[in-house]
Design a protein around this motif. Structure first.
Motif, PDB file in Angstrom:
ATOM      1  N   VAL A 294       0.811  -1.120   0.001  1.00  0.00           N
ATOM      2  CA  VAL A 294       0.071  -0.141  -0.045  1.00  0.00           C
ATOM      3  C   VAL A 294       0.872   1.200  -0.062  1.00  0.00           C
ATOM      4  O   VAL A 294       1.668   1.350   0.817  1.00  0.00           O
ATOM      5  CB  VAL A 294      -0.993   0.075   1.041  1.00  0.00           C
ATOM      6  CG1 VAL A 294      -1.755   1.216   1.189  1.00  0.00           C
ATOM      7  CG2 VAL A 294      -1.808  -1.175   1.112  1.00  0.00           C
ATOM      8  N   HIS A 295       0.748   2.230  -1.032  1.00  0.00           N
ATOM      9  CA  HIS A 295       1.642   3.284  -1.371  1.00  0.00           C
ATOM     10  C   HIS A 295       1.262   4.513  -0.332  1.00  0.00           C
ATOM     11  O   HIS A 295       0.138   4.989  -0.192  1.00  0.00           O
ATOM     12  CB  HIS A 295       1.400   3.726  -2.751  1.00  0.00           C
ATOM     13  CG  HIS A 295       2.443   4.498  -3.111  1.00  0.00           C
ATOM     14  ND1 HIS A 295       2.698   5.130  -4.469  1.00  0.00           N
ATOM     15  CD2 HIS A 295       3.825   4.960  -2.423  1.00  0.00           C
ATOM     16  CE1 HIS A 295       3.608   5.912  -4.601  1.00  0.00           C
ATOM     17  NE2 HIS A 295       4.374   5.774  -3.313  1.00  0.00           N
ATOM     18  N   ASP A 296       2.113   4.968   0.571  1.00  0.00           N
ATOM     19  CA  ASP A 296       1.839   6.088   1.300  1.00  0.00           C
ATOM     20  C   ASP A 296       0.784   6.213   2.414  1.00  0.00           C
ATOM     21  O   ASP A 296       0.066   7.063   2.182  1.00  0.00           O
ATOM     22  CB  ASP A 296       2.071   7.510   0.517  1.00  0.00           C
ATOM     23  CG  ASP A 296       3.167   7.664   0.056  1.00  0.00           C
ATOM     24  OD1 ASP A 296       4.419   7.193   0.408  1.00  0.00           O
ATOM     25  OD2 ASP A 296       3.512   8.390  -1.210  1.00  0.00           O
TER      26      ASP A 296
ATOM     27  N   VAL B  29       5.057  -2.511   2.650  1.00  0.00           N
ATOM     28  CA  VAL B  29       4.607  -1.026   2.953  1.00  0.00           C
ATOM     29  C   VAL B  29       5.706  -0.159   2.605  1.00  0.00           C
ATOM     30  O   VAL B  29       7.020  -0.293   2.796  1.00  0.00           O
ATOM     31  CB  VAL B  29       4.172  -0.848   4.304  1.00  0.00           C
ATOM     32  CG1 VAL B  29       5.184  -1.003   5.316  1.00  0.00           C
ATOM     33  CG2 VAL B  29       3.427   0.319   4.480  1.00  0.00           C
ATOM     34  N   GLY B  30       5.437   1.152   1.935  1.00  0.00           N
ATOM     35  CA  GLY B  30       6.293   1.873   1.645  1.00  0.00           C
ATOM     36  C   GLY B  30       5.736   3.283   2.273  1.00  0.00           C
ATOM     37  O   GLY B  30       4.782   3.653   1.877  1.00  0.00           O
ATOM     38  N   ALA B  31       6.540   4.249   2.919  1.00  0.00           N
ATOM     39  CA  ALA B  31       6.062   5.302   3.646  1.00  0.00           C
ATOM     40  C   ALA B  31       7.007   6.337   4.051  1.00  0.00           C
ATOM     41  O   ALA B  31       8.280   5.785   4.248  1.00  0.00           O
ATOM     42  CB  ALA B  31       5.121   4.960   4.668  1.00  0.00           C
TER      43      ALA B  31
ATOM     44  N   ASN C 236       6.650   8.481   6.746  1.00  0.00           N
ATOM     45  CA  ASN C 236       6.587   8.456   8.225  1.00  0.00           C
ATOM     46  C   ASN C 236       6.853   7.003   8.806  1.00  0.00           C
ATOM     47  O   ASN C 236       5.794   6.462   8.674  1.00  0.00           O
ATOM     48  CB  ASN C 236       5.228   9.137   8.565  1.00  0.00           C
ATOM     49  CG  ASN C 236       5.007   9.299  10.142  1.00  0.00           C
ATOM     50  OD1 ASN C 236       5.771   8.674  10.891  1.00  0.00           O
ATOM     51  ND2 ASN C 236       4.297  10.123  10.689  1.00  0.00           N
ATOM     52  N   TRP C 237       7.969   6.701   9.206  1.00  0.00           N
ATOM     53  CA  TRP C 237       7.894   5.454   9.580  1.00  0.00           C
ATOM     54  C   TRP C 237       7.264   5.189  10.871  1.00  0.00           C
ATOM     55  O   TRP C 237       6.839   3.755  11.003  1.00  0.00           O
ATOM     56  CB  TRP C 237       9.742   5.407  10.188  1.00  0.00           C
ATOM     57  CG  TRP C 237       9.885   5.986  11.401  1.00  0.00           C
ATOM     58  CD1 TRP C 237      10.545   7.356  11.526  1.00  0.00           C
ATOM     59  CD2 TRP C 237       9.970   5.351  12.798  1.00  0.00           C
ATOM     60  NE1 TRP C 237      10.850   7.591  12.913  1.00  0.00           N
ATOM     61  CE2 TRP C 237      10.485   6.398  13.550  1.00  0.00           C
ATOM     62  CE3 TRP C 237       9.183   4.328  13.391  1.00  0.00           C
ATOM     63  CZ2 TRP C 237      10.642   6.166  14.862  1.00  0.00           C
ATOM     64  CZ3 TRP C 237       9.601   4.043  14.711  1.00  0.00           C
ATOM     65  CH2 TRP C 237      10.082   5.059  15.561  1.00  0.00           C
ATOM     66  N   ARG C 238       6.559   6.022  11.534  1.00  0.00           N
ATOM     67  CA  ARG C 238       5.637   5.782  12.534  1.00  0.00           C
ATOM     68  C   ARG C 238       4.509   4.981  12.088  1.00  0.00           C
ATOM     69  O   ARG C 238       3.941   3.996  12.751  1.00  0.00           O
ATOM     70  CB  ARG C 238       5.238   6.956  13.217  1.00  0.00           C
ATOM     71  CG  ARG C 238       6.119   7.376  14.210  1.00  0.00           C
ATOM     72  CD  ARG C 238       6.573   6.337  15.383  1.00  0.00           C
ATOM     73  NE  ARG C 238       7.639   7.299  16.365  1.00  0.00           N
ATOM     74  CZ  ARG C 238       8.131   6.574  17.625  1.00  0.00           C
ATOM     75  NH1 ARG C 238       7.640   5.333  17.761  1.00  0.00           N
ATOM     76  NH2 ARG C 238       8.989   7.193  18.329  1.00  0.00           N
ATOM     77  N   SER C 239       4.202   5.279  10.598  1.00  0.00           N
ATOM     78  CA  SER C 239       2.731   4.691  10.312  1.00  0.00           C
ATOM     79  C   SER C 239       3.198   3.105   9.733  1.00  0.00           C
ATOM     80  O   SER C 239       2.305   2.266   9.968  1.00  0.00           O
ATOM     81  CB  SER C 239       2.504   5.431   9.082  1.00  0.00           C
ATOM     82  OG  SER C 239       3.188   5.349   7.781  1.00  0.00           O
TER      83      SER C 239
ATOM     84  N   TRP D 158       8.217  -7.150   4.058  1.00  0.00           N
ATOM     85  CA  TRP D 158       9.259  -6.189   3.662  1.00  0.00           C
ATOM     86  C   TRP D 158       8.748  -4.701   3.951  1.00  0.00           C
ATOM     87  O   TRP D 158       7.377  -4.561   4.027  1.00  0.00           O
ATOM     88  CB  TRP D 158       9.894  -6.172   2.162  1.00  0.00           C
ATOM     89  CG  TRP D 158       8.621  -6.158   1.188  1.00  0.00           C
ATOM     90  CD1 TRP D 158       7.890  -6.883   0.593  1.00  0.00           C
ATOM     91  CD2 TRP D 158       8.317  -4.732   0.289  1.00  0.00           C
ATOM     92  NE1 TRP D 158       7.004  -6.339  -0.352  1.00  0.00           N
ATOM     93  CE2 TRP D 158       7.453  -4.907  -0.283  1.00  0.00           C
ATOM     94  CE3 TRP D 158       8.799  -3.423   0.562  1.00  0.00           C
ATOM     95  CZ2 TRP D 158       6.881  -4.010  -1.098  1.00  0.00           C
ATOM     96  CZ3 TRP D 158       8.356  -2.407  -0.258  1.00  0.00           C
ATOM     97  CH2 TRP D 158       7.429  -2.811  -1.093  1.00  0.00           C
ATOM     98  N   VAL D 159       9.416  -3.710   4.234  1.00  0.00           N
ATOM     99  CA  VAL D 159       8.937  -2.431   4.292  1.00  0.00           C
ATOM    100  C   VAL D 159      10.109  -1.309   3.478  1.00  0.00           C
ATOM    101  O   VAL D 159      11.435  -1.720   3.356  1.00  0.00           O
ATOM    102  CB  VAL D 159       8.843  -1.956   5.763  1.00  0.00           C
ATOM    103  CG1 VAL D 159       8.384  -2.805   6.657  1.00  0.00           C
ATOM    104  CG2 VAL D 159      10.420  -2.122   6.498  1.00  0.00           C
ATOM    105  N   MET D 160       9.526  -0.475   3.166  1.00  0.00           N
ATOM    106  CA  MET D 160      10.538   0.670   2.579  1.00  0.00           C
ATOM    107  C   MET D 160      10.542   1.780   3.117  1.00  0.00           C
ATOM    108  O   MET D 160       9.157   2.400   3.464  1.00  0.00           O
ATOM    109  CB  MET D 160       9.981   0.869   0.929  1.00  0.00           C
ATOM    110  CG  MET D 160      10.888   2.075   0.420  1.00  0.00           C
ATOM    111  SD  MET D 160      10.357   2.432  -1.428  1.00  0.00           S
ATOM    112  CE  MET D 160      11.471   1.278  -1.960  1.00  0.00           C
TER     113      MET D 160
END
Length: 342
Positions: free
Chosen positions: A140-142, A184-186, A188-191, A203-205
């Protein structure tokens, strides 16, 4: 044929594709083709491309698929990450409505669709645009930007429910064997932290967050937690929108020497450049190596609008940085004294 996410190798450099979607400038088609050609030529295999329906209202995905086909690249020679949330739509205004002023010479607009059915629509349209290529990684983008549109806590919780429904759809795709990894890519790393507590991410971006300029202890602790769970991390935007290597924008906003914040940023960069020169390394190499050394990081995402930069970007992943450079950064107060990963 890979059937498990754990079997999916990530090379040190992931190639961003926002430039293929005409971010800031409309590149000629032959330049875009050459960027992809150089990426294939110089990368470790399989080559990883990170894209999204939001990039140029699908233009980046469409261009990526077209160029790969022209270059006769076999689908199993590439890994494509498609960040999902936006669907191409008819352009009814002089410029796109989703991010005015950012994307150039587009023929389509884009609308946001974050829900179970909406994210599946994003996925299917992305596959059509890729013209025979398919993403192995989806996300899910941003979601942070989506949540930020809420006008009150109740609405924010409702939007978060939409995000969780979108993830239910993505994991259904994984169960069906249509994708290998969900992430997930965001910015704000808190999200990301919030979603990771509710969703078993592969995975995360992380963008604009884990850099040589900004590396809060809470983030490194979270990244260690992800690493220990086996979640792969792609570190993105390690130059803070280009500012750390000489650009005029910090996190995509112009920096002014007339503000206290701007003066502090320019002073940090001046001291950073001086140390790089003293140790005979480039600021870009320092930024990339710092980003790669962070806990759990498997790959750095880099973008370029110049084919001639691709080889140099790949080389950044193998640059050697003297231990004394990191010590000097700490002594100058440019990175945290207690930072333990360099």
């Amino acid at each position: 044929m890979r059937t498990n996410f754990s079997d999916l190798p990530l090379p040190a450099i992931t190639f961003g594709t926002s430039g293929l979607g005409n971010l800031y400038t409309a590149l000629p088609d032959d330049v875009k083709l050459e960027i992809i050609r150089e990426s294939i030529r110089h990368s470790e295999k399989p080559v990883v491309f990170d894209s999204a329906g939001k990039y140029g209202a699908g233009l980046a995905l469409e261009t990526l698929g077209k160029c790969l086909k022209q270059l006769n690249v076999k689908p199993d020679e590439v890994i494509i990450s498609n960040k999902l949330a936006w669907v191409r739509s008819e352009l009814k205004t002089p410029e796109p409505t989703f991010e005015p002023g950012v994307w150039k010479d587009l023929k389509f607009d884009a609308v946001q669709k974050i829900s179970y059915d909406g994210i599946l629509e994003c996925f299917e349209q992305g596959n059509e645009l890729l013209q025979g290529y398919h993403p192995q990684l989806v996300s899910v983008h941003d979601p942070d930007e989506y949540l930020a549109t809420a006008r009150n806590p109740e609405e924010e919780q409702e939007l978060y429910g939409h995000i969780l429904e979108a993830y239910r759809a993505l994991f259904d795709l994984k169960k069906e064997g249509r994708v290998l990894g969900v992430g997930v890519g965001a910015k704000n790393w808190r999200s990301i932290e919030r979603i990771a507590a509710d969703v078993p991410l592969d995975w995360v971006m992380i963008a604009n967050s884990m850099t040589i300029k900004s590396h809060p202890p809470e983030l490194t602790a979270f990244m260690e937690h992800l690493r220990d769970r086996g979640v792969k991390i792609i570190n993105s935007a390690v130059f803070h929108g280009g500012f750390l290597i000489g650009g005029d924008f910090y996190d995509y906003r112009p920096v002014s020497a007339d503000t206290e914040e701007g003066r502090a940023l320019f002073q940090w960069r001046e001291d950073f450049f001086a140390l790089c020169k003293e140790f005979g390394i480039t600021p870009a190499a320092a930024c990339v190596q710092f980003g790669l050394k962070a806990p759990g990081v498997a790959s750095i995402a880099l973008s370029t609008s110049s084919p001639g930069r691709v080889k140099d970007n790949v080389a950044l992943a193998h640059a050697e940085i003297p231990a004394g450079f990191w010590t000097a950064l700490k002594e100058k107060g440019l990175i945290r004294q207690e930072y333990a990963f360099v």
